[in-house]
Write an enzyme that holds these catalytic residues in place. Sequence first.
Site, mmCIF file in Angstrom:
data_model
loop_
_atom_site.group_PDB
_atom_site.id
_atom_site.type_symbol
_atom_site.label_atom_id
_atom_site.label_comp_id
_atom_site.label_asym_id
_atom_site.label_seq_id
_atom_site.Cartn_x
_atom_site.Cartn_y
_atom_site.Cartn_z
ATOM 1 N N PHE A 113 1.709 -4.575 -5.350
ATOM 2 C CA PHE A 113 0.993 -5.829 -5.058
ATOM 3 C C PHE A 113 1.872 -6.841 -4.327
ATOM 4 O O PHE A 113 1.362 -7.751 -3.684
ATOM 5 C CB PHE A 113 0.427 -6.424 -6.352
ATOM 6 C CG PHE A 113 1.225 -7.557 -6.941
ATOM 7 C CD1 PHE A 113 2.327 -7.327 -7.729
ATOM 8 C CD2 PHE A 113 0.844 -8.876 -6.693
ATOM 9 C CE1 PHE A 113 3.043 -8.386 -8.266
ATOM 10 C CE2 PHE A 113 1.558 -9.930 -7.231
ATOM 11 C CZ PHE A 113 2.672 -9.683 -8.019
ATOM 12 N N LYS A 114 3.198 -6.654 -4.379
ATOM 13 C CA LYS A 114 4.097 -7.553 -3.660
ATOM 14 C C LYS A 114 3.760 -7.621 -2.165
ATOM 15 O O LYS A 114 4.021 -8.630 -1.521
ATOM 16 C CB LYS A 114 5.548 -7.095 -3.821
ATOM 17 C CG LYS A 114 6.037 -6.942 -5.249
ATOM 18 C CD LYS A 114 6.233 -8.277 -5.936
ATOM 19 C CE LYS A 114 7.008 -8.164 -7.243
ATOM 20 N NZ LYS A 114 6.322 -7.405 -8.312
ATOM 21 N N ASP A 115 3.187 -6.539 -1.634
ATOM 22 C CA ASP A 115 2.817 -6.543 -0.213
ATOM 23 C C ASP A 115 1.803 -7.634 0.113
ATOM 24 O O ASP A 115 1.773 -8.131 1.234
ATOM 25 C CB ASP A 115 2.188 -5.197 0.179
ATOM 26 C CG ASP A 115 3.206 -4.063 0.223
ATOM 27 O OD1 ASP A 115 4.377 -4.319 0.543
ATOM 28 O OD2 ASP A 115 2.807 -2.914 -0.059
#
Length: 513
Positions: A113-115
């Site tokens: 989810f960091k993307d």
Amino acid sequence: MNRFIDTRGNVREPLTFTEAIVKGIAPGGGLFVAERIPRLSLDEICALAALPYRERAARVYQAFDIDVPADDVAALMAQAYADNFDDPRVAPVVPLGDGLHVLELFHGPTSAFKDMALQCLPRFFEYATDAMRAAGTLDHDHLILVATSGDTGKAALEGFAGRAHVGIAVFYPDGGVSDVQLRQMTTQRGDNVAVFAARGDFDDCQTSVKRAFADAAFNERLLAEHHVALSSANSINWGRLMPQIVYYLSAYADMVAAGSVRRGQEIDVCVPTGNFGNILAAYYARQMGAPIARLLCASNENNVLTDFINTGVYDVSDRALHLTPSPSMDILVSSNLERQLFELTDRDAARVSGWMAQLATVRRFEVDAQTLARLQALYAADYVTNDDCLAAIGAIYEQTGYLADPHTAVAIQVARRLRGDRPVLVASTAHWAKFGPNVWRGLHGLTSADPLPDDVAALSGIELDRRIARATGTTVPAGIDALADAPRRFTTVVDGTTEGVESSVLSWLARER
Ligand SMILES: *Cc1c(COP(=O)(O)O)cnc(C)c1O
């Protein structure tokens, strides 16, 4: 125009958005927060469903009234959320049945989810520094210094690789990340990137990086000898938080459009939490008008947030870090909680500074009764043991056919325990293929302490993923599958001390180019 203040009250003259994201952290250690949190009407939120994701993001940014013209915001978002995501919806909502809905945040290039934030922030960062350079107000480059428990590092590398006037150095705990995460980071391409394994756990690593940021002599030397200033891509940067607000508003709109909730019906949101950035974004989405009733904070055996939300005492004075199947949540000090405390105290910087000073000195603080009451009106919290997490992966797959990664499994489990009558949106923060060995254990009824059978243990991380995919009728994301043949570029192990971090950075900057 919106401006940015800080949680410890050290910034006298509030900053613009672009200034705040380039600075990363406020002088004195405080975190930047928007002076005004805009509100969207229910109509405006539901209307997002008709737009492609990039335009949803642009709408939300415009509502914040930042110092970037609307056309430029739109252009940057069109690059941030394009075919670098492997699902055209970017952040789709998948119904699990029984009132649970999974918000899949792992369709970006690194499958975490960091993307969602790190495909966005670097573009705004480059835009902001280009503008400063053109205006003659910036005459140095930047070095992004990152401490990572696995996912941030790769996502930040991918976001900053190849950008001009900025380098990135990533430190991860040696032996503390999964095989796939390790390959993802150490095979990263780009001339402006460096990756180091640091001896120690993630907290050592994060503390050393924070101290390097605060070390005046080190910072002076970087500027004098290498013309670079440090900046942060960790989730304390407001430019990381804002893109995360978008997907909660987007998800609510999608749920209404799909008929999963009635227009205006309240939902709960459950988030597997580490540094408190993702769940804080859900809080801000709520403040912006999303009909979110409660925020369910899910932890693993590092359950300091569970205890804090249930008692008002944040105490890491006598806690050791546990290694768990969900390493991106193996954190003791959740940096973004500071912003939540700032909001819960009606932005009382003096009180927040006092708590943070206590945390730094005696590793413990306790909030007052009013703040605790406000916290508990918003949040509920629980945690999942290592063995329950793996059992949940197997059970969820059996019951629903959905293959969850360990972080997502923690959240689904906590959502099931804490939920009331409302539908729950569960944030899914990683693709299962990042954590193949523990997913395999979960599917085969093993505990996290059980060794893998010899034939499974002999497989590389990617081979194991392919085997799991075949057995479950799922797929391995292309970016992970390609790691099987990617050459490894980085092998250096350094001391996880401040000294170790600083000397690694200096010698990398002094390399021949
Ligand atoms: C970073 C991360 C988390 C924790 O998110 P925070 O914003 O730090 O709370 C959870 N799951 C995964 C897979 C992550 O990469």
